[in-house]
Design an enzyme around this catalytic site. Structure first.
Site, PDB file in Angstrom:
ATOM      1  N   GLU A  40       1.718  -0.321  -4.938  1.00  0.00           N
ATOM      2  CA  GLU A  40       0.826   0.139  -5.364  1.00  0.00           C
ATOM      3  C   GLU A  40       1.358   1.960  -5.306  1.00  0.00           C
ATOM      4  O   GLU A  40       1.676   2.285  -4.357  1.00  0.00           O
ATOM      5  CB  GLU A  40      -0.009   0.307  -4.723  1.00  0.00           C
TER       6      GLU A  40
ATOM      7  N   ASP B  53       1.369  -0.686   0.238  1.00  0.00           N
ATOM      8  CA  ASP B  53       0.236   0.463  -0.280  1.00  0.00           C
ATOM      9  C   ASP B  53       0.398   1.356  -0.028  1.00  0.00           C
ATOM     10  O   ASP B  53       1.665   1.507   0.619  1.00  0.00           O
ATOM     11  CB  ASP B  53      -0.715   0.310   1.109  1.00  0.00           C
TER      12      ASP B  53
END
Ligand code: BGC
Length: 592
Positions: free
Chosen positions: A315, A245
């Site tokens: 990401e 993330d």
């Protein structure tokens, strides 16, 4: 239209040969390479996939119980959005304990069972790791608050003194990605966990997201050591990889200098990057700092201790694509989400450019390209592609916003998905796109849970509309999502005809298109294939056509159908063909 134009147009509206001349821009890969180079990876958002215990919130046993749907679809791996212990201030992207499953989603034993069941079916499991920030309910943050200013406990986060005479101004001018300032003063905290002791404490802490998601200080050796241990904890339990993330955000520029630019999620900036792509990148002192790469080099070595080609997926909302490729150099991560592709307009030329730029950038570092159209942070592409007019990429759609054209959106979404699945590299699917699910665009505002809704001063509807519980059986309460019929968000009426059982039984359904496409993709080895642009359409504004191995993929964006040779063998089509021609907003795969 002039005479010359009409000649040029009509010559561009027929595929003249099943042996087209191509300009190859990406070579075929060796078929013995690692699984993730060509994998189709399906994102499960656990709270909305399937509920087993009847509380209306999806859980891990619910995922295990529905694995056969994924086997039938033909995917290779599942990426699970966070299921860790969390107060759910940002739907689990606020982790309180990185080594446990939240009771909402089950237990560690349930997780082990999911991994075992997935592996026995040949499916791999990718976990979501959130290293940029913790929850304010994490032991470290609670200890930091209790220990007070100047303590070693505070050094794991980014606590600073405020500016102004009495420190009443935040330490810098950074904005939170969810809206509002990126700093909260301890004594002004509004978290349910705020304690009486906080009152006299006037330091500030940084949070690039919600106030309940304090950013860690990645310069601190304990932070680095802890996350390496967390990786090993899940690798030992058998996970095949991690989605990282906010992978571009962990290291901040020294001194945390002021920055006047805007930060946003996938929508990013509106200025075109140097490769022409727009909307997928963020710059500024909080993103894409050189130091993040040291972290991934260390993690690469952690994964290398394990057999089975475990993978790291970034990401990172970074532009241009050459900058993104730096995350997947051979000693760092293995894949990075291609948000430049996701944010590209539905136009032949723009897509041709982004596909070329993506393949060139990843080939440069020897990594596979990835492709993605939807996830839990953006408007589902079946609705996004039905939005016409100025605001093509809002953060969510509310009742009073311009509504998408559902028919146009689905038609384009199917054409886009079939185009994506024909490209070489790895593709990501978001749960429900295989059912043609639209966004929920008329949710009641009081049901919204995305912190972006209130942090933006109720100006951004936010991401709840793409996170609605899946429809499984059309004649059951809650469309079979939960044994009690409960769903944590209501499903729109349109979900009934999208239910998996209806889709499975309907010829030509979106589900059958995805299933057939994945089967052909596999049998023709398209994931490891080559890409050659078909020369007769190379400059076309309305047709995009490429050859991957022995399959021709052609999309028509224009009003005039594209004629195919009489003996063309169409393998799959995203919509009905007209008199052998490919109509507007339709993709076909043709056997060469
Ligand atoms: C995730 C979001 C999340 C944010 C903060 C992201 O990029 O995909 O869902 O809100 O990180 O963790």
């Amino acid at each position: 239209m002039t005479h010359i134009d009409s000649i040029a147009d009509s010559s561009a509206l027929e595929l003249t040969s099943l042996n087209p001349t191509t300009t190859v821009i990406h070579p075929k890969s060796d078929s013995a390479r690692e699984w993730w180079r060509s994998a189709v990876i399906y994102q499960v958002y656990p709270r909305s996939f399937a509920d087993s215990d009847g509380d209306g919130i999806g859980d891990i046993p619910g995922v295990t119980a529905r694995l056969d749907h994924l086997v039938e679809l033909g995917i290779d791996a599942v990426w699970l959005s966070p299921f860790y212990r969390s107060p759910q201030a940002d739907a689990g992207y606020d982790v309180a304990d990185y080594r446990d499953v939240d009771p909402l989603f089950g237990t560690l034993a349930d997780f082990d069972e999911l991994v075992a069941q997935a592996h026995s079916r040949g499916l791999r499991i990718i976990a979501d790791l959130v290293p940029n920030h913790t929850s304010d309910d994490h032991e470290w943050f609670k200890a930091a608050l209790a220990a007070g200013p100047g303590s070693p406990e505070r050094a794991r986060y980014l606590f600073r003194e405020g500016k102004g005479e009495n420190g009443e101004l935040p330490p810098n001018n950074w904005k939170s990605i969810f809206g509002g300032p990126a700093w909260t003063r301890v004594n002004e905290r509004t978290s349910p966990l705020a304690a009486a002791d906080d009152v006299s404490d006037d330091q500030w802490y940084l949070h690039m997201f919600d106030t309940r998601q304090p950013d860690l200080d990645w310069e601190h050796p304990e932070v680095r050591a802890e996350f390496e241990e967390v990786l090993r904890f899940w690798l030992d339990r058998g996970v095949d990889g991690f989605r990282i993330d906010v992978a571009h955000g962990m290291v901040k520029a020294p001194g945390l200098p002021d920055w006047d630019g805007d930060v946003a999620m996938v929508e990013g900036t509106t200025e075109p990057a140097e490769d022409g792509s727009t909307g997928a990148g963020n710059s500024g002192p909080m993103f894409d700092q050189e130091g993040v790469h040291d972290i991934y080099r260390a993690w690469n070595m952690v994964l290398a201790d394990y057999a089975g080609d475990r993978a790291l997926v970034a990401e990172a909302w970074v532009e241009p694509l050459s900058r993104l490729a730096r995350y997947v150099r051979s000693d760092e991560m293995h894949q990075a989400f291609n948000f430049s592709y996701l944010t590209t307009a539905w136009e032949a030329a723009a897509l041709r450019n982004v596909v070329t730029a993506s393949l060139h950038a990843s080939d440069e570092v020897g990594a596979p390209t990835t492709w993605v159209l939807s996830n839990h942070d953006v408007i589902r592409h079946a609705s996004r592609m039905g939005l016409t007019g100025a605001a093509v990429r809002p953060n969510g759609i509310g009742k009073n916003d311009p509504q998408p054209d559902a028919e146009l959106g689905l038609r384009r979404a199917r054409a886009a998905s079939l185009q994506m699945l024909g490209l070489p590299g790895s593709a990501y699917l978001y749960q429900g796109e295989e059912l043609g699910l639209p966004e929920h665009t008329d949710l009641d505002d009081d049901l919204r849970q995305d912190p972006a809704w209130w942090r933006s001063g109720y100006t951004e509807a936010g991401r709840d509309g793409c996170r609605v519980p899946l429809p499984w059986e059309s004649d059951k309460p809650g469309l079979g999502f939960s044994p009690t019929g409960k769903t944590w968000l209501p499903q729109p009426d349109s979900y009934k005809e999208c239910a998996a059982d209806v889709q499975r039984a309907t010829e030509g359904s979106t589900f059958s298109m995805y299933r057939d496409a994945l089967a052909v993709r596999k049998s023709h080895d398209l994931g490891l294939g080559s890409l050659g642009w078909v020369e007769e359409f190379a400059g076309s504004a309305t047709v995009l056509a490429f050859v991957n191995n022995d399959v021709l993929v052609l999309t028509n964006f224009g009003e005039t159908p594209v004629a195919l040779p009489a003996d063309a063998q169409v393998l799959i089509s995203s919509g009905p063909l007209t008199d052998g021609g490919v109509p507007q907003d339709t993709t076909v795969w043709v056997q060469l």
